[in-house]
Every structure is written in C-alpha cells, then in structure tokens.
Write an enzyme that holds these catalytic residues in place. Structure first.
Site, PDB file in Angstrom:
ATOM      1  N   LYS A  53     -25.564  37.106  -1.376  1.00  0.00           N
ATOM      2  CA  LYS A  53     -26.292  36.869  -2.629  1.00  0.00           C
ATOM      3  C   LYS A  53     -27.761  36.537  -2.334  1.00  0.00           C
ATOM      4  O   LYS A  53     -28.667  37.011  -3.033  1.00  0.00           O
ATOM      5  CB  LYS A  53     -25.626  35.743  -3.419  1.00  0.00           C
ATOM      6  CG  LYS A  53     -24.351  36.226  -4.098  1.00  0.00           C
ATOM      7  CD  LYS A  53     -23.429  35.130  -4.568  1.00  0.00           C
ATOM      8  CE  LYS A  53     -22.127  35.765  -5.065  1.00  0.00           C
ATOM      9  NZ  LYS A  53     -21.045  34.827  -5.265  1.00  0.00           N
ATOM     10  N   GLN A  97     -20.280  28.716  -5.906  1.00  0.00           N
ATOM     11  CA  GLN A  97     -19.363  29.629  -5.220  1.00  0.00           C
ATOM     12  C   GLN A  97     -17.937  29.065  -5.277  1.00  0.00           C
ATOM     13  O   GLN A  97     -17.704  27.917  -4.903  1.00  0.00           O
ATOM     14  CB  GLN A  97     -19.818  29.801  -3.750  1.00  0.00           C
ATOM     15  CG  GLN A  97     -19.030  30.833  -2.988  1.00  0.00           C
ATOM     16  CD  GLN A  97     -19.214  32.255  -3.530  1.00  0.00           C
ATOM     17  OE1 GLN A  97     -20.322  32.689  -3.809  1.00  0.00           O
ATOM     18  NE2 GLN A  97     -18.120  32.974  -3.691  1.00  0.00           N
ATOM     19  N   ASP A 120     -22.854  33.954 -13.795  1.00  0.00           N
ATOM     20  CA  ASP A 120     -21.538  34.502 -13.459  1.00  0.00           C
ATOM     21  C   ASP A 120     -20.776  34.899 -14.728  1.00  0.00           C
ATOM     22  O   ASP A 120     -19.800  35.643 -14.653  1.00  0.00           O
ATOM     23  CB  ASP A 120     -20.701  33.425 -12.730  1.00  0.00           C
ATOM     24  CG  ASP A 120     -20.496  33.750 -11.255  1.00  0.00           C
ATOM     25  OD1 ASP A 120     -20.714  34.915 -10.874  1.00  0.00           O
ATOM     26  OD2 ASP A 120     -20.119  32.834 -10.505  1.00  0.00           O
TER      27      ASP A 120
END
Ligand code: NAD
Length: 284
Positions: A53, A97, A120
């Site tokens: 990322k 995460q 997300d």
C-alpha cells in the site's frame, strides 16, 4: 473454448495511472492526498500488504504514513491513535490493517474511523450508503471485481450473476454492486444446497470462498465471466485461487488469474478511494 485472461497487472496499472493523474490535478490546487495505514503486530502477510500500500501511494504521488504498533497494543491505545488521525486535516484516508490481535475489537476500531476517511469502505455508514446507492467509498475488492468484469466489454445488465461467499468485505458487497449494475444476483454460501447447479447457471461467477480449486470446471457455464477472488497459499508455497484455473479456462469466456488478478485491483482501487477522499474533504 479457451478463456481470455483479464490481466490484473494491466488493468491495475490503468487504475493507478488514473489515480496518479487525479492526484497531480489535486496537487495543482494545493491538496496532496494522504493515506494513513496502521499495522498492529507482526503478521507476515499484513506486513507485505502494508508495504504494498505504501508503494502504491508512492507510485501515485500520494503521501503515506505507515504507523506500526506492537502486538500488545491495547484497544484504547489504538482508538486514541485513530481519533488523532481522524482529527488530522492532513490525513484523508485511514486504514487499519486487518486482522487485529485478539485483545482488540475490530468492529469498535472500524466504527471509530469517520466515514469520510473510511477508504476501505467497511464502516457501517459507507456500507449503508452503498446499499441505498448513495455516494460512498466502495470496498476495494468488490469494486475491483466490477472494473474487471466491465473491462471485458460484457454487459452486466440482465445477466445472471452468482457470488460464492457472503463475507462483509467481499461476497455481500460484490453481490450488491452487481445488483446495482442490474444483474440478477444469487449469493451462495456454506449452507447453499444446490451450489453446483446454481453456479453452472451463472453468466458471471464471482468466487470468494477461501478454498483452493473449489470451483471446478463442471460448475462453470460455457462462456461465463469468472472472477476469482480467492487467495490461498498452497503447500507448494504458491498462491492459488478458488477456481481450478486450467479447467475453467476450457469453459469460461474470460477469467482472472491468481496471482495477478483481483488482488492487484484491490490495491489500485484503494488509491482511487484515497484520492476521492482528499477531493471530497477539500470540496473539490
Ligand atoms: P470468509 O472466510 O470471510 O468468507 C468465505 C465465504 O465462503 C463464507 O461466506 C462462506 O459462507 C463461504 N463458503 C465457505 N465454504 C463454502 C462452501 N463449501 N460452499 C459455499 N460457500 C462456502 O472469506 P473472505 O474474507 O470473503 O475471503 C474469501 C477469499 O478471498 C479468501 O481466499 C481471501 O484470502 C480472499 N480475498 C482476496 C482479496 C483480494 O484482494 N483478492 C481480498 C479479500 C479476500
């Protein structure tokens, strides 16, 4: 029939190029998008994902802040950090995460991310907005699947789509996005009775099961578009999808490979969401 490959490398490079161009345009207006990524603990797969990322951000001209916290971080400590990032005007997207260590309640952490920074697309507000078709951040993996299907030129409207898997992060949102594109959608799951029959009626088959080679050739309708979301590490140490790729290639019209498929698109879509977050937060 020999299926054509939907190449995640090529498509994700296109999506990242779009994100880079949008970032450059924002920078001309004095806005540099910034993604904060929080990693708790030492999970090896998560470390790889987080590094990926940060690299994607760099490639697109997006600022990234990777914050690594020890395995024993408490929920209160993590919530405090999320709160600080939520209040920080320079940070446009916040990503925690997953999975988190057992002492931390994932739901509480996701709920703490403000919807406008939830790149997300996992927060209840974004999930709800997606459900009713309001502007929101689409979850990256299902959004990547749709982009891959559309790249084939196959119209989704009116098609029969079957999604195997009903998780909140892949199966359910993939089904919703296909429905929003006017497919007729069936969701299959671990308790589905006539799975093979349902799958073999699908013009578009999305597999998000988490079992290597679960979808066999006889489950695929000739000419179907097959999207393989699964990422399963085999005993050979290699990554395998949920679909028996060789057998599926004999039946499908288009298919995504693993690796080199949906995973790359997931990463690219996160960049698009981050740029979108920066634009929205600055009224651009
Ligand atoms: P999950 O374990 O949360 O969900 C799996 C789903 O499969 C469940 O809804 C379950 O009902 C269904 N299922 C299990 N056994 C079944 C059976 N025998 N018949 C029918 N359905 C069955 O997993 P997830 O988070 O949705 O992920 C699914 C897969 O996708 C995993 O391999 C994961 O690693 C992968 N994944 C890939 C990406 C990507 O970017 N490519 C992103 C997220 C997840």
């Amino acid at each position: 029939m020999q299926a054509q490959i939907i190449d995640g490398k090529i498509l994700s490079a296109q999506v990242k190029a779009e994100a880079a161009a949008e970032t450059a345009a924002l920078k001309e207006k004095g806005v540099t998008p910034c993604l904060a990524v929080i990693l708790v603990g030492e999970d090896p797969a998560s470390q790889v994902y987080v590094r990926g990322k940060a690299k994607d951000c760099h490639d697109c001209g997006i600022d990234s802040r990777v914050i690594r916290l020890p395995e024993e971080t408490t929920q209160a400590e993590l919530l405090k950090l999320v709160g600080e990032l939520a209040a920080d005007k320079a940070v446009n997207g916040i990503l925690v995460q997953l999975p988190l260590p057992a002492q931390i309640d994932e739901k509480a952490v996701i709920d703490a991310i403000p919807p406008e920074k939830d790149v997300d697309g996992f927060s209840p507000v974004n999930v709800g907005r997606m459900q009713i078709g309001e502007p929101c951040f689409l979850p990256c993996t299902p959004a990547g699947c749709i982009r891959m299907i559309e790249s084939t030129g196959t119209p989704i409207e009116g098609k029969r789509a079957v999604v195997i898997g009903r998780s909140n992060i892949v199966g359910k949102p993939a089904a919703l996005l296909l429905l929003a594109k006017n497919a007729t959608v069936t969701i299959c799951h671990s308790r589905t009775a006539n799975l093979k029959e349902l799958c073999s009626s699908a013009d578009i088959l999305v597999a998000a099961v988490g079992k290597a080679g679960f979808v066999t050739g006889d489950m695929i309708k000739p000419g179907a578009v097959v999207i393989d979301v699964g990422i399963n590490r085999g005993e050979d140490g290699k990554l395998h999808g949920d679909v028996d790729f060789a057998a599926a290639c004999e039946k499908a019209s288009y298919i995504t490979p693993v690796p080199g498929g949906v995973g790359l698109m997931t990463r690219a879509m996160l960049m698009k969401n981050t740029v979108q977050a920066a634009a929205r937060q600055n009224g651009l």
